[in-house]
Design a protein around this motif. Structure first.
Motif, short mmCIF file in Angstrom:
data_model
loop_
_atom_site.label_atom_id
_atom_site.label_comp_id
_atom_site.label_asym_id
_atom_site.label_seq_id
_atom_site.Cartn_x
_atom_site.Cartn_y
_atom_site.Cartn_z
N LEU A 54 41.44 47.11 34.57
CA LEU A 54 42.20 48.13 35.28
C LEU A 54 41.54 48.34 36.64
O LEU A 54 40.37 48.75 36.71
N LEU A 55 42.25 48.03 37.71
CA LEU A 55 41.77 48.30 39.06
C LEU A 55 42.32 49.65 39.50
O LEU A 55 43.52 49.78 39.77
N ILE A 56 41.44 50.64 39.53
CA ILE A 56 41.84 52.01 39.90
C ILE A 56 41.58 52.17 41.39
O ILE A 56 40.42 52.18 41.84
N GLN A 57 42.65 52.29 42.18
CA GLN A 57 42.49 52.49 43.62
C GLN A 57 42.42 53.99 43.87
O GLN A 57 43.43 54.67 44.00
N VAL A 58 41.21 54.52 43.93
CA VAL A 58 41.03 55.97 44.03
C VAL A 58 41.45 56.48 45.40
O VAL A 58 42.22 57.43 45.53
N VAL A 86 37.95 53.37 48.10
CA VAL A 86 37.06 53.29 46.95
C VAL A 86 37.89 52.93 45.73
O VAL A 86 38.91 53.56 45.44
N GLY A 87 37.46 51.89 45.03
CA GLY A 87 38.12 51.50 43.79
C GLY A 87 37.12 51.46 42.66
O GLY A 87 35.91 51.35 42.87
N VAL A 88 37.63 51.57 41.45
CA VAL A 88 36.81 51.44 40.26
C VAL A 88 37.51 50.44 39.34
O VAL A 88 38.67 50.63 38.98
N ASN A 89 36.81 49.36 39.02
CA ASN A 89 37.31 48.41 38.02
C ASN A 89 36.77 48.79 36.65
O ASN A 89 35.56 49.01 36.50
N VAL A 90 37.64 48.82 35.67
CA VAL A 90 37.21 49.02 34.29
C VAL A 90 37.61 47.77 33.51
O VAL A 90 38.78 47.41 33.43
N PHE A 91 36.60 47.10 32.96
CA PHE A 91 36.83 45.88 32.18
C PHE A 91 36.68 46.19 30.70
O PHE A 91 35.78 46.94 30.31
N TRP A 92 37.55 45.60 29.89
CA TRP A 92 37.38 45.73 28.45
C TRP A 92 37.73 44.42 27.76
O TRP A 92 38.39 43.56 28.32
N SER A 148 32.60 47.26 31.08
CA SER A 148 31.90 47.77 32.26
C SER A 148 32.83 48.60 33.13
O SER A 148 34.06 48.49 33.03
N SER A 149 32.24 49.43 33.99
CA SER A 149 32.98 50.15 35.02
C SER A 149 32.23 49.95 36.33
O SER A 149 31.03 50.22 36.41
N VAL A 150 32.95 49.49 37.35
CA VAL A 150 32.33 48.95 38.55
C VAL A 150 32.91 49.60 39.80
O VAL A 150 34.13 49.65 39.96
N PHE A 151 32.03 50.09 40.68
CA PHE A 151 32.47 50.51 42.01
C PHE A 151 32.85 49.29 42.83
O PHE A 151 32.15 48.28 42.86
N ARG A 152 34.01 49.37 43.54
CA ARG A 152 34.39 48.37 44.52
C ARG A 152 34.66 49.12 45.83
O ARG A 152 35.66 49.83 45.94
N ILE A 153 33.77 48.99 46.77
CA ILE A 153 33.91 49.70 48.04
C ILE A 153 33.86 48.67 49.16
O ILE A 153 32.92 47.87 49.23
N SER A 154 34.89 48.67 50.03
CA SER A 154 35.02 47.63 51.05
C SER A 154 35.28 48.23 52.41
O SER A 154 35.94 49.26 52.55
N SER A 155 34.80 47.53 53.43
CA SER A 155 35.16 47.86 54.81
C SER A 155 36.66 47.63 55.02
O SER A 155 37.26 46.78 54.35
N PRO A 156 37.26 48.35 55.98
CA PRO A 156 38.67 48.09 56.30
C PRO A 156 38.87 46.64 56.74
O PRO A 156 38.09 46.09 57.52
N GLY A 157 39.92 45.99 56.20
CA GLY A 157 40.24 44.62 56.58
C GLY A 157 39.56 43.56 55.75
O GLY A 157 39.88 42.37 55.89
N LEU A 158 38.64 43.94 54.87
CA LEU A 158 37.89 42.95 54.10
C LEU A 158 38.78 42.27 53.06
O LEU A 158 39.49 42.93 52.31
N GLN A 159 38.71 40.93 53.02
CA GLN A 159 39.46 40.16 52.03
C GLN A 159 38.49 39.45 51.11
O GLN A 159 37.54 38.80 51.56
N LEU A 160 38.71 39.58 49.80
CA LEU A 160 37.86 38.94 48.80
C LEU A 160 38.54 37.69 48.25
O LEU A 160 39.76 37.65 48.09
#
Length: 317
Positions: free
Chosen positions: A169-173, A246-252, A147-159
Motif C-alpha cells: 500500500l503506497l500511502i501518499q500522505v 511524504v509517502g508511507v509504503n506498507v508491505f505485507w 514493513s512500513s517505510v518512509f518515502r520522501i522525495s525532492s520535487p521532480g524526482l523520478q525513481l
C-alpha cells in the motif's frame, strides 16, 4: 522513433472497508487507487515544520543525485547521511545553500531499520512520534505485516522501474505523485536486470536500444494527498514526485512466511522457490555451452517452449 503509449487508467474506489477491499480489489490482483480513507491526522499535520520538529535530529541515510531520474542499475547517485530535520527541509526546497554535489541536487529517503542488515523498516520503531499520527488501513492480518517505510522525495524526482515481492500500500500522505505501472505479464518487454528495468526514461525511451518496450502496457495514475495505491506483488512501478511530498509504503506478505527469504530486510528478494529455480536454470544454460551453437540454439528454444507449456498461466491478462 516517436513513442506515444496508450495509458490505461488505474481504477479508483472510494470509502473502501476491509471486506470490500478483499472481495472486490485484492482478489483481482491489479492496482487500485483508494480514496477517502481515514488515515489519521497525518494528512493535515505533516508539514515541513511539523515533521522537522517531531522527527528530530536522528541520522538518516539518503540518496543524493545531480539529476532527477535516479538509476539504481548505473548508480547515478551517492549515499549521504543527514539529520532527519535537516533532510526534510532540504528535500522540500528546489535549490540549496548547503549541498553535497550541486545547488539543485535531488534527495530521496527510503527509511531503514536500526541495523539494515538485520532489521526491517518500521515507523513505529524508528519514528514513533510520527507513527502515532498515521492510521494504516486495516486490510491485512497483523502477522502478515512486513514493513512500513518512509518515502520522501525532492520535487521532480523520478525513481527507477522495479517490482517488489510483497503486496504494497503506497500511502501518499502529502504532495502529488505520478505512478506508472506494468503488469508482471509484460516482464519480457521491460529489459530486466534483477528486479529492475533498464529502461530509465519510460516517457521517452530509446526504442532503438529497447524496441520491445513499446509493447508493454502502461497503467498510470496520479496520487493526490490522502490517496492510497494498492500495488500487488510483482507489478512493476515507476514514480515521479510532481511535488514535494511524504509517502508511507506498507508491505505485507501475500504468501505464507516460509516462502520468503528470512534474511530479506528490504522485501526485494525473490521467494526462495523462485531463487532455487533460477539457480537451476543458470546451471542448465551453462551445460548448454558444451554444445555447438546450432545445437545450443535448438535445445534452448525447446527449453523455452517447455517452460511456457508447464508454467505460463492463462488465468491472468
Amino acid at each position: 522513433m516517436e513513442f506515444t503509449p496508450t495509458k490505461i487508467p488505474v481504477p479508483e474506489y472510494s470509502d473502501v472497508d476491509k471486506d470490500r477491499f478483499l472481495q472486490e480489489i485484492y482478489s483481482v490482483r491489479k492496482p487500485a487507487v483508494l480514496k477517502n480513507l481515514d488515515l489519521g491526522i497525518c494528512k493535515t499535520q505533516w508539514t515541513v515544520d511539523y515533521m522537522s520538529r517531531k522527527g528530530g535530529g536522528r541520522e538518516v541515510k539518503i540518496h543524493v543525485s545531480e539529476v532527477p531520474q535516479m538509476d539504481f542499475i548505473q548508480k547515478n547517485f551517492i549515499y549521504r547521511s543527514l539529520p532527519f530535520d535537516v533532510f526534510v527541509r532540504r528535500a522540500a526546497a528546489d535549490r540549496h545553500e548547503e549541498f553535497f554535489i550541486s545547488e539543485d541536487e535531488k534527495y530521496y529517503l527510503r527509511s531503514l531499520g536500526e541495523d539494515p542488515r538485520k532489521d526491517i523498516a518500521d515507523l513505529r520503531k524508528q519514528f514513533p512520534e510520527l507513527a502515532e499520527d498515521i492510521r494504516i488501513p486495516d486490510f491485512f492480518e497483523e502477522d502478515q505485516f512486513f514493513s512500513s517505510v518512509f518515502r520522501i522525495s525532492s520535487p521532480g524526482l523520478q525513481l527507477w522501474t522495479h517490482y517488489d515481492v510483497m503486496d504494497n500500500l503506497l500511502i501518499q500522505v502529502t504532495g502529488k505523485k505520478r505512478v506508472v505501472l506494468y503488469s508482471p505479464r509484460d516482464a519480457p518487454y521491460l529489459y530486466l536486470s534483477g528486479d529492475k528495468s533498464e529502461v530509465l526514461n519510460v516517457d521517452n525511451p530509446d526504442l532503438v536500444k529497447y524496441p520491445l518496450f513499446a509493447q508493454a502496457r502502461r497503467y498510470e495514475c496520479t496520487l493526490q494527498a490522502g490517496d492510497v495505491l494498492f500495488i500487488p506483488a510483482l507489478w512493476f512501478h515507476n514514480t515521479v514526485a510532481e511535488e514535494f511530498g511524504v509517502g508511507v509504503n506498507v508491505f505485507w506478505k501475500h504468501l505464507p512466511s516460509e516462502c520468503y527469504d528470512k534474511t530479506d530486510t528490504y522485501g526485494n528478494k525473490d521467494p526462495t522457490a523462485a531463487s532455487r529455480a533460477v539457480q537451476i536454470l543458470d546451471r542448465a544454460l551453462k551445460t548448454l555451452e558444451e554444445l555447438p551453437e546450432e545445437y545450443k540454439d535448438f535445445y534452448a528454444r525447446k527449453m523455452v517452449l517447455r517452460i511456457q507449456n508447464k508454467a505460463y498461466s492463462t488465468n491472468f491478462e
